[in-house]
Design an enzyme around this catalytic site. Structure first.
Site, mmCIF file in Angstrom:
data_model
loop_
_atom_site.group_PDB
_atom_site.id
_atom_site.type_symbol
_atom_site.label_atom_id
_atom_site.label_comp_id
_atom_site.label_asym_id
_atom_site.label_seq_id
_atom_site.Cartn_x
_atom_site.Cartn_y
_atom_site.Cartn_z
ATOM 1 N N HIS A 402 0.810 -1.215 0.000
ATOM 2 C CA HIS A 402 0.000 0.000 0.000
ATOM 3 C C HIS A 402 0.851 1.276 0.000
ATOM 4 O O HIS A 402 0.329 2.372 -0.207
ATOM 5 C CB HIS A 402 -0.945 -0.007 1.205
ATOM 6 C CG HIS A 402 -2.267 0.641 0.947
ATOM 7 N ND1 HIS A 402 -2.494 1.465 -0.138
ATOM 8 C CD2 HIS A 402 -3.439 0.596 1.618
ATOM 9 C CE1 HIS A 402 -3.737 1.895 -0.111
ATOM 10 N NE2 HIS A 402 -4.340 1.379 0.938
ATOM 11 N N ASP A 406 -1.954 2.126 -4.738
ATOM 12 C CA ASP A 406 -3.207 2.581 -4.127
ATOM 13 C C ASP A 406 -4.286 1.523 -4.331
ATOM 14 O O ASP A 406 -4.229 0.715 -5.271
ATOM 15 C CB ASP A 406 -3.659 3.896 -4.754
ATOM 16 C CG ASP A 406 -2.690 5.035 -4.468
ATOM 17 O OD1 ASP A 406 -2.006 4.965 -3.409
ATOM 18 O OD2 ASP A 406 -2.590 5.964 -5.290
#
Length: 431
Positions: A402, A406
């Site tokens: 992450h 995204d």
């Protein structure tokens, strides 16, 4: 006779040390030239160490799990002739001199003889005889009841704890009559269930491949904030196409599984989102985005999890991917995979086959930024707007770094793979 020293050889370019994972010999063994003596491991590749000469094992340098520097002595052999390595010779007199002062060991023998007369004294002092004759009272836990072997056997077969039996013999000794009386009372006889607590503890040293897996998983989970995205895929059409192609394949072509189709779908999806095919150097804060798609295939072997790599999947067609997967799977299973075959992946596929479950949360193969998890395929009723029809369904459970990917980008990537797998003809469309 002489001494021959075997040093840990250079097991790979740029490798400075290796972990000792197995000894095939022990001190005193006679070995022949080319006989395998030990195995070491580095970067998940296991290397066997053969003997260059005939001889007898005098010394083994290291324990299983120990990391040894390249060039360090690991084995000393006694050989015919002068041997080699002068550094080994000082060890020889040390071994020759230690046995010679053995006459000193002759002196302890009289001391042992002097100790023998004390042994009869021990039974005479027999403390148990002076111990409380707890006749009529159960023995405390830890007190060993006195009973002849025949009584012990009879009690054991009946499931009786002798500490609960009153002994009427000398020094509280339990007799057959005491057992009979115990059985006659009935209420005190324990119920034999056949079940017993197991308080054993087995210590298993974490070494070799298992230790490397543990280290890599710990790094991946501590460094990478994972986001996992799960999507359902209808693979009915894909399975029909796969069966058709397998039925018409040439004799020299491998049988197609789901993996080659998934690999080709990933290649096409990565062409649209190249940031998924990357390695993240979090120390330097640099993302290395690769042009070549090198797909790691997580494989379970008798030794543990390994990840052989299909290099340049973008340059392989469906059959080429299948052939390379088969070759790597065999090498991983037999433990013959090379370091080159086990390194260099840029994105990974993980699958447990028919045991794949409904959903998994795959751990990213550090320092990659994405891993695609394949769950098991099942035939389920699916509503088509007018009726429920049987369809072959499968989930993809995929994890992403992450820090780099995204959630939206992860979803777009998996949705593109979903489209390609559900309409497999698109996999073959160029551009």
């Amino acid at each position: 006779m002489g001494e021959f020293v075997i040093k840990l050889p250079d097991v790979g370019e740029g490798v400075a040390e290796a972990e000792l994972v197995e000894w095939h010999v022990k001190v005193g063994d006679l070995v022949r030239e080319d006989m395998i003596l030990a195995a070491v491991m580095t970067d998940k590749a296991t290397v066997e160490i053969p003997s260059p000469v005939d001889g007898e094992i005098l010394w083994l340098g290291g324990e299983i799990g120990q990391v040894i520097a390249i060039g360090s002595p690991i084995i000393r052999l006694k050989v015919e002739g002068e041997g080699h390595a002068p550094a080994a010779e000082p060890a020889k007199p040390a071994k020759a001199e230690e046995p010679k002062p053995q006459p000193a060991k002759a002196e302890p023998k009289p001391e042992i003889k002097a100790a023998k007369p004390e042994k009869p004294a021990a039974p005479v002092v027999h403390a148990p005889a002076a111990a409380p004759l707890a006749i009529g009272a159960p023995r405390a836990e830890g007190d060993k009841p006195l009973a002849p072997p025949a009584v012990r056997l009879r009690a054991r077969e009946a499931g009786v704890d002798l500490r609960q039996v009153t002994g009427t013999g000398p020094a509280g000794r339990i007799t057959h009559e005491d057992l009979d009386s115990f059985f006659a009372r009935g209420a005190q006889k324990p119920v034999v269930s056949g079940l017993a607590p197991d308080t054993s503890v087995k210590e298993i040293k974490v070494v070799g491949l298992r230790r490397k897996i543990a280290e890599k998983m710990a790094i991946a989970k501590s460094h990478i904030p994972h986001i996992t995205y799960v999507e359902e895929i209808d693979v009915t059409s894909l399975e029909e196409l796969r069966a058709l192609l397998n039925g018409k394949k040439r004799a020299d072509q491998p049988k197609l599984t789901l993996l080659p189709f998934l690999m080709r779908a990933m290649v096409k999806a990565i062409a649209e989102q190249p940031q998924l095919n990357a390695l993240y150097d979090d120390d330097a804060n640099v993302i290395h985005q690769h042009g070549g798609v090198h797909i790691g295939i997580a494989a379970q072997t008798p030794s543990g999890l390994v990840v052989p790599v299909v290099k340049h999947a973008e340059a392989r067609d469906l059959w080429g991917c299948a052939a390379e997967v088969n070759l790597l799977a065999e090498a991983a299973k037999t433990g013959t995979a090379t370091r080159e075959q086990l390194t260099g992946s840029t994105i990974t596929i993980t699958s447990l086959g028919s045991m794949g479950g409904i959903v998994t949360t795959p751990v990213i193969n550090y320092p990659e930024v994405a891993i695609i998890g394949v769950n098991k395929m099942m035939t389920r009723p699916v509503w088509d707007g007018a009726a429920f029809i049987p369809r072959k369904m499968m989930n993809l459970s995929s994890s992403f770094d992450h820090r780099v990917i995204d959630g939206w980008d992860a979803a777009v990537f998996i949705q593109r793979i979903k489209t390609l797998l559900e309409t497999p003809a698109l996999i073959f469309v160029e551009g």
